[in-house]
Design a protein around this motif. Structure first.
Motif, PDB file in Angstrom:
ATOM      1  N   MET A 187       0.775  -1.171  -0.032  1.00  0.00           N
ATOM      2  CA  MET A 187       0.030   0.085  -0.125  1.00  0.00           C
ATOM      3  C   MET A 187       0.855   1.356   0.032  1.00  0.00           C
ATOM      4  SD  MET A 187      -3.189  -1.042   2.350  1.00  0.00           S
ATOM      5  CE  MET A 187      -3.951   0.528   2.362  1.00  0.00           C
ATOM      6  N   ALA A 188       2.216   1.271   0.263  1.00  0.00           N
ATOM      7  CA  ALA A 188       3.012   2.330   0.197  1.00  0.00           C
ATOM      8  C   ALA A 188       2.777   2.810  -1.114  1.00  0.00           C
ATOM      9  CB  ALA A 188       4.366   1.934   0.475  1.00  0.00           C
ATOM     10  N   ALA A 189       2.615   2.161  -2.451  1.00  0.00           N
ATOM     11  CA  ALA A 189       2.424   2.799  -3.629  1.00  0.00           C
ATOM     12  C   ALA A 189       1.218   3.692  -3.835  1.00  0.00           C
ATOM     13  CB  ALA A 189       2.588   1.497  -4.736  1.00  0.00           C
ATOM     14  N   ALA A 195      -3.938   8.528   7.360  1.00  0.00           N
ATOM     15  CA  ALA A 195      -4.413   7.095   7.430  1.00  0.00           C
ATOM     16  C   ALA A 195      -4.710   6.699   8.907  1.00  0.00           C
ATOM     17  CB  ALA A 195      -3.247   5.971   7.314  1.00  0.00           C
ATOM     18  N   PHE A 196      -6.218   6.193   9.167  1.00  0.00           N
ATOM     19  CA  PHE A 196      -6.663   5.994  10.501  1.00  0.00           C
ATOM     20  C   PHE A 196      -6.441   4.452  10.667  1.00  0.00           C
ATOM     21  CE2 PHE A 196      -8.367   9.876   9.204  1.00  0.00           C
ATOM     22  CZ  PHE A 196      -8.949  10.583  10.426  1.00  0.00           C
ATOM     23  N   TYR A 197      -5.787   4.103  11.980  1.00  0.00           N
ATOM     24  CA  TYR A 197      -5.602   2.853  12.509  1.00  0.00           C
ATOM     25  C   TYR A 197      -6.197   2.559  13.759  1.00  0.00           C
ATOM     26  CZ  TYR A 197      -1.842   3.324   9.139  1.00  0.00           C
ATOM     27  OH  TYR A 197      -0.822   3.312   8.203  1.00  0.00           O
ATOM     28  N   CYS A 198      -6.940   1.539  13.852  1.00  0.00           N
ATOM     29  CA  CYS A 198      -7.779   0.862  14.936  1.00  0.00           C
ATOM     30  C   CYS A 198      -6.581   0.315  15.824  1.00  0.00           C
ATOM     31  CB  CYS A 198      -8.715  -0.191  14.639  1.00  0.00           C
ATOM     32  SG  CYS A 198      -7.941  -1.576  13.908  1.00  0.00           S
ATOM     33  N   THR A 199      -6.992   0.895  17.215  1.00  0.00           N
ATOM     34  CA  THR A 199      -5.604   0.508  18.092  1.00  0.00           C
ATOM     35  C   THR A 199      -5.926   0.003  19.348  1.00  0.00           C
ATOM     36  OG1 THR A 199      -5.493   2.891  18.735  1.00  0.00           O
ATOM     37  CG2 THR A 199      -3.960   2.242  16.864  1.00  0.00           C
ATOM     38  N   ASP A 200      -7.427  -0.660  19.581  1.00  0.00           N
ATOM     39  CA  ASP A 200      -7.830  -1.178  20.702  1.00  0.00           C
ATOM     40  C   ASP A 200      -7.275  -2.384  21.330  1.00  0.00           C
ATOM     41  OD1 ASP A 200      -8.973  -2.895  19.151  1.00  0.00           O
ATOM     42  OD2 ASP A 200     -11.032  -2.293  19.702  1.00  0.00           O
ATOM     43  N   GLY A 201      -6.614  -3.170  20.350  1.00  0.00           N
ATOM     44  CA  GLY A 201      -5.916  -4.504  20.829  1.00  0.00           C
ATOM     45  C   GLY A 201      -6.780  -5.399  21.375  1.00  0.00           C
ATOM     46  N   CYS A 213       2.177  -1.152  11.112  1.00  0.00           N
ATOM     47  CA  CYS A 213       1.475  -1.240   9.662  1.00  0.00           C
ATOM     48  C   CYS A 213       1.786   0.341   9.293  1.00  0.00           C
ATOM     49  CB  CYS A 213      -0.119  -1.240  10.077  1.00  0.00           C
ATOM     50  SG  CYS A 213      -0.228  -3.219  10.587  1.00  0.00           S
ATOM     51  N   ALA A 214       1.854   1.452   9.974  1.00  0.00           N
ATOM     52  CA  ALA A 214       1.796   2.742   9.711  1.00  0.00           C
ATOM     53  C   ALA A 214       3.525   2.702   9.043  1.00  0.00           C
ATOM     54  CB  ALA A 214       1.954   3.563  10.973  1.00  0.00           C
ATOM     55  N   GLU A 215       4.346   2.011   9.638  1.00  0.00           N
ATOM     56  CA  GLU A 215       5.553   1.832   8.586  1.00  0.00           C
ATOM     57  C   GLU A 215       5.557   1.434   7.356  1.00  0.00           C
ATOM     58  OE1 GLU A 215       8.727   3.034   9.530  1.00  0.00           O
ATOM     59  OE2 GLU A 215       8.667   3.412  11.876  1.00  0.00           O
ATOM     60  N   LEU A 216       4.871   0.183   7.365  1.00  0.00           N
ATOM     61  CA  LEU A 216       4.521  -0.239   6.038  1.00  0.00           C
ATOM     62  C   LEU A 216       4.085   0.697   4.866  1.00  0.00           C
ATOM     63  CD1 LEU A 216       3.522  -3.898   6.980  1.00  0.00           C
ATOM     64  CD2 LEU A 216       5.634  -3.275   5.821  1.00  0.00           C
ATOM     65  N   ILE A 217       2.773   1.387   5.389  1.00  0.00           N
ATOM     66  CA  ILE A 217       2.081   1.816   4.451  1.00  0.00           C
ATOM     67  C   ILE A 217       2.705   3.401   4.128  1.00  0.00           C
ATOM     68  CG2 ILE A 217      -0.390   3.217   4.232  1.00  0.00           C
ATOM     69  CD1 ILE A 217      -1.372   0.692   5.955  1.00  0.00           C
ATOM     70  N   ALA A 246       4.109   5.999  16.068  1.00  0.00           N
ATOM     71  CA  ALA A 246       4.184   5.815  14.483  1.00  0.00           C
ATOM     72  C   ALA A 246       4.705   7.054  13.961  1.00  0.00           C
ATOM     73  CB  ALA A 246       2.872   5.506  13.948  1.00  0.00           C
ATOM     74  N   PRO A 247       5.418   6.833  12.893  1.00  0.00           N
ATOM     75  CA  PRO A 247       5.943   8.139  12.269  1.00  0.00           C
ATOM     76  C   PRO A 247       4.792   9.068  11.761  1.00  0.00           C
ATOM     77  CG  PRO A 247       5.932   6.288  10.652  1.00  0.00           C
ATOM     78  CD  PRO A 247       5.632   5.777  12.110  1.00  0.00           C
ATOM     79  N   ASN A 248       5.064  10.523  11.796  1.00  0.00           N
ATOM     80  CA  ASN A 248       4.171  11.480  11.455  1.00  0.00           C
ATOM     81  C   ASN A 248       2.809  11.231  11.957  1.00  0.00           C
ATOM     82  OD1 ASN A 248       6.204  12.518   9.227  1.00  0.00           O
ATOM     83  ND2 ASN A 248       5.645  10.807   8.295  1.00  0.00           N
ATOM     84  N   ARG A 249       2.943  10.800  13.321  1.00  0.00           N
ATOM     85  CA  ARG A 249       1.526  10.928  14.109  1.00  0.00           C
ATOM     86  C   ARG A 249       0.757  11.896  14.140  1.00  0.00           C
ATOM     87  NH1 ARG A 249       2.082   9.688  20.359  1.00  0.00           N
ATOM     88  NH2 ARG A 249       2.270  12.236  20.243  1.00  0.00           N
TER      89      ARG A 249
END
Length: 261
Positions: A187-189, A195-201, A213-217, A246-249
């Motif tokens: 998805m980086a392409a 990007a919104f990430y669910c984080t409740d675990g 995942c944020a690093e990947l995307i 995450a980067p660019n949080r």
């Protein structure tokens, strides 16, 4: 006779000299009396066209849990995973409603009482056809479903995330409920902006997995959401959000708006 001609010549010369010294205008005897000096012609530049709505930014309201409301540059209103938020948050009539999967905290479509005549609802059932993700080009937005699931409570066959691309070229990704997916490595392409990430675990990614995942995307802005397991109050845990490494949080609290630009 010759003396008279000489005298006339001298008199004419004197009159011409006086006219030049006084700034007067000499009109030729052959010039018609109604002829005026020509005016210079002004060159009118073509008017500069105003910028189109394609250069304007959509406005995104985060309403809590996984609920977003986006108003596009064209004035179209999109609700994503309706559930959280106040009654007033649902006042703008919907043109599009997106649902990522069938859990109760993503499917309160009945809260969207106000809808345009041609309001469209897209759920995971429309987004997945014969195991393939179907892209929807609606003019004011392109909706591209992507994989979601990969855990015991969320099956990839009936869960999706969405990447929305607007007329200004900017994009928003919502994961819905998911763990890390196989597609994320590709998805980086997509060059996603927000990007919104669910984080409740809880049958979902926790903050550590979401940061991976944020690093990947590689989105330009990474935003934690769907992180309050109590489903009470604002449906958002600020303390947990601040642990999202995450980067660019970017942290967006319920009730806050951002411009998608």
């Amino acid at each position: 006779m010759k003396k008279m001609n000489i005298f006339a010549t001298i008199l004419t010369a004197a009159m011409l000299l006086t006219a030049c010294q006084s700034g007067g205008e000499v009109v030729s005897e052959n010039m018609p009396s109604n002829t005026l000096p020509q005016e210079s012609t002004a060159v009118t530049q073509p008017a500069v066209e105003s910028e189109s709505t394609q250069d304007e930014a959509p406005v995104l309201l985060y309403m809590g849990q996984a609920t977003l409301r986006i108003t596009t540059a064209e004035g179209k209103v999109i609700y994503i995973d309706p559930y959280a938020g106040d009654e007033d948050d649902y006042a703008p009539p919907a043109d599009l409603i997106l649902v990522t999967h069938d859990h109760f905290d993503h499917t309160a479509v009945d809260r969207v009482v106000n809808r345009s005549e041609d309001c469209q609802i897209i759920t995971h059932e429309e987004a997945i056809e014969n195991g393939e993700h179907i892209t929807f080009d609606l003019g004011f937005v392109t909706v591209q479903p992507v994989e979601a699931g990969y855990n015991s409570m969320h099956d990839v066959r009936n869960c999706v995330g969405y990447v929305l691309t607007f007329s200004n070229g900017k994009s928003v990704y919502v994961t819905g409920d998911t763990s890390k997916t196989e597609q994320m490595s590709e998805m980086a392409a997509m060059n996603i902006d927000y990007a919104f990430y669910c984080t409740d675990g809880v049958f979902n990614m926790d903050i550590e997995e979401a940061a991976e995942c944020a690093e990947l995307i590689g989105a330009k802005h990474n935003i934690p959401y769907h992180n309050d397991t109590s489903n009470s109050g604002e449906m958002f845990d600020m303390e947990l959000a601040e642990q999202f490494d995450a980067p660019n949080r970017l942290i967006v609290a319920p009730g806050e708006e951002i411009r998608v630009e």
